[in-house]
Design a protein around this motif. Sequence first.
Motif, short mmCIF file in Angstrom:
data_model
loop_
_atom_site.label_atom_id
_atom_site.label_comp_id
_atom_site.label_asym_id
_atom_site.label_seq_id
_atom_site.Cartn_x
_atom_site.Cartn_y
_atom_site.Cartn_z
N LYS A 128 -74.11 8.79 14.60
CA LYS A 128 -72.82 8.98 13.94
C LYS A 128 -71.71 9.26 14.96
N SER A 129 -72.08 9.93 16.06
CA SER A 129 -71.07 10.31 17.05
C SER A 129 -70.50 9.12 17.79
N ALA A 130 -71.12 7.95 17.65
CA ALA A 130 -70.61 6.77 18.36
C ALA A 130 -69.24 6.34 17.85
N GLY A 131 -68.88 6.72 16.64
CA GLY A 131 -67.58 6.35 16.11
C GLY A 131 -67.59 4.94 15.56
N HIS A 132 -66.55 4.58 14.80
CA HIS A 132 -66.58 3.30 14.10
C HIS A 132 -66.18 2.13 14.99
N ARG A 133 -65.27 2.32 15.96
CA ARG A 133 -64.84 1.18 16.78
C ARG A 133 -65.93 0.67 17.72
N PRO A 134 -66.59 1.55 18.49
CA PRO A 134 -67.71 1.04 19.30
C PRO A 134 -68.81 0.42 18.45
N LEU A 135 -69.10 1.03 17.29
CA LEU A 135 -70.11 0.47 16.40
C LEU A 135 -69.68 -0.91 15.90
N LEU A 136 -68.41 -1.05 15.58
CA LEU A 136 -67.91 -2.35 15.12
C LEU A 136 -68.01 -3.39 16.23
N LEU A 137 -67.64 -3.00 17.44
CA LEU A 137 -67.76 -3.90 18.59
C LEU A 137 -69.22 -4.29 18.79
N GLY A 138 -70.12 -3.30 18.77
CA GLY A 138 -71.55 -3.60 18.95
C GLY A 138 -72.08 -4.49 17.84
N GLY A 139 -71.63 -4.27 16.60
CA GLY A 139 -72.10 -5.08 15.49
C GLY A 139 -71.65 -6.51 15.58
N ILE A 140 -70.38 -6.72 15.96
CA ILE A 140 -69.87 -8.10 16.09
C ILE A 140 -70.60 -8.82 17.22
N LEU A 141 -70.79 -8.14 18.35
CA LEU A 141 -71.51 -8.75 19.47
C LEU A 141 -72.96 -9.05 19.08
N PHE A 142 -73.58 -8.16 18.33
CA PHE A 142 -74.95 -8.35 17.86
C PHE A 142 -75.07 -9.65 17.07
N VAL A 143 -74.11 -9.89 16.18
CA VAL A 143 -74.12 -11.11 15.37
C VAL A 143 -73.78 -12.34 16.22
N LEU A 144 -72.77 -12.22 17.08
CA LEU A 144 -72.35 -13.35 17.90
C LEU A 144 -73.45 -13.81 18.85
N VAL A 145 -74.11 -12.84 19.50
CA VAL A 145 -75.16 -13.20 20.46
C VAL A 145 -76.35 -13.82 19.74
N GLY A 146 -76.73 -13.27 18.58
CA GLY A 146 -77.83 -13.84 17.81
C GLY A 146 -77.53 -15.25 17.35
N ALA A 147 -76.31 -15.47 16.84
CA ALA A 147 -75.93 -16.80 16.36
C ALA A 147 -75.82 -17.80 17.52
N SER A 148 -75.23 -17.36 18.64
CA SER A 148 -75.07 -18.27 19.78
C SER A 148 -76.42 -18.67 20.37
N SER A 149 -77.39 -17.76 20.33
CA SER A 149 -78.72 -18.10 20.82
C SER A 149 -79.33 -19.25 20.01
N LEU A 150 -79.22 -19.16 18.69
CA LEU A 150 -79.76 -20.22 17.83
C LEU A 150 -78.99 -21.53 18.04
N LEU A 151 -77.66 -21.44 18.16
CA LEU A 151 -76.85 -22.65 18.36
C LEU A 151 -77.18 -23.30 19.69
N LEU A 152 -77.35 -22.49 20.73
CA LEU A 152 -77.69 -23.04 22.05
C LEU A 152 -79.09 -23.64 22.04
N GLN A 153 -80.01 -23.04 21.30
CA GLN A 153 -81.34 -23.65 21.18
C GLN A 153 -81.25 -25.00 20.50
N ALA A 154 -80.44 -25.08 19.45
CA ALA A 154 -80.27 -26.36 18.75
C ALA A 154 -79.63 -27.40 19.66
N ALA A 155 -78.65 -26.97 20.48
CA ALA A 155 -77.94 -27.89 21.37
C ALA A 155 -78.83 -28.39 22.51
#
Length: 369
Positions: free
Chosen positions: A338-365
């Motif tokens: 909880k102490s991480a705060g909402h902005r770092p968590l939001l940044l981590g969450g967006i990066l979590f999704v972006l990296v996961g999606a980009s890995s699949l896209l790069l595998q397809a490519a």
Amino acid sequence: MTNDRTTAMTDSSPAAPPAPSRPRTLLRLLPGLALTFAIAVVATILGTFVPVVGGPVFGIVIGVLLAAFLRPGTVLDSGTKFSSKRILQASIVVLGSGLSLTQVVSVGAASLPVMLGTLAVALLGGWLLGKALRVDGEIGTLISVGTGICGASAIAAVTAVIDAAESKVAYAIGTIFTFNVAAVLVYPTLGHLLGLSQHAFGLWAGTAINDTSSVVAAAYTYGSSAGAYGVVVKLTRTLMIIPISVVLALFVARRRSRALELAPDGGAAAADGGTTRRRVPWKKIVPLFIVGFLVASALDSVGAIPDSWHAPLSFAGVFMITMALSGIGLSTRLATLKSAGHRPLLLGGILFVLVGASSLLLQAATGTL
């Protein structure tokens, strides 16, 4: 006579406390080790009944629940921390005994396009999104390298380079750990829904999940082949700590040198010769367990490990991972997340999704999906 008395008095002055003996250290570890072992046994049994979830996932879930509701005392801390770090590292070495160096090299080379692509997404995305979300620069850097390379290990190495404050490190680690747990729980289910092969899932887990323990847990939950592939990919990815840390060390040294040059009357530059250099912490950047993994792989390559040992060693490795994740679960404090705060968590969450999606896209490519 006076000299003798003076010497005697000097010799009898309080000495430094003796180092704790090995038996005492072992006794301090035993309670926590016993609990993580017991949880691992229960989790392994549950994993045989629900293989889609697997023992490692049950281990971390049981550990988190026990930490939240029973709040085990500090007497367990030494053993649980030992399990979550040392036993995890030892498990990677044990798993290396089932992989030849030829496999390690071929898998590592084949994964490079996807690995470098996801690393670029994490670092560039972290920099741009961090600015847009107004996340502290050092926190953003730590979250980016933690997401792009290897979680807490990368954060620890980079912290030693950029000299980040402890509070910022806590924010970053809390954020990263949140998505480590999410990855272990979500990735295997998503992999089955997407119909990924063992090879594709291992590459996905190894390039998109940030912490070694989470990669191993998720990949081995999906299957032994995915686990073996994911471990090699992840360890290859971990080596990216070296160039990233060197670049950051040079950047920090250059920035501090320029700041000293602009300081009135030379500032601290006069006392420091006008430059400030920061040594790169090689011991933290190159984890010893990677060396152990390569040694175990080399022994397997030359036939020093009999084929009949592979199955028991594989089981032992996965059990050790379950034990390590149980320790991580027991060490988890929801208040820290909880102490991480909402902005770092939001940044981590967006990066979590972006990296996961980009890995699949790069595998397809690249035709590896």
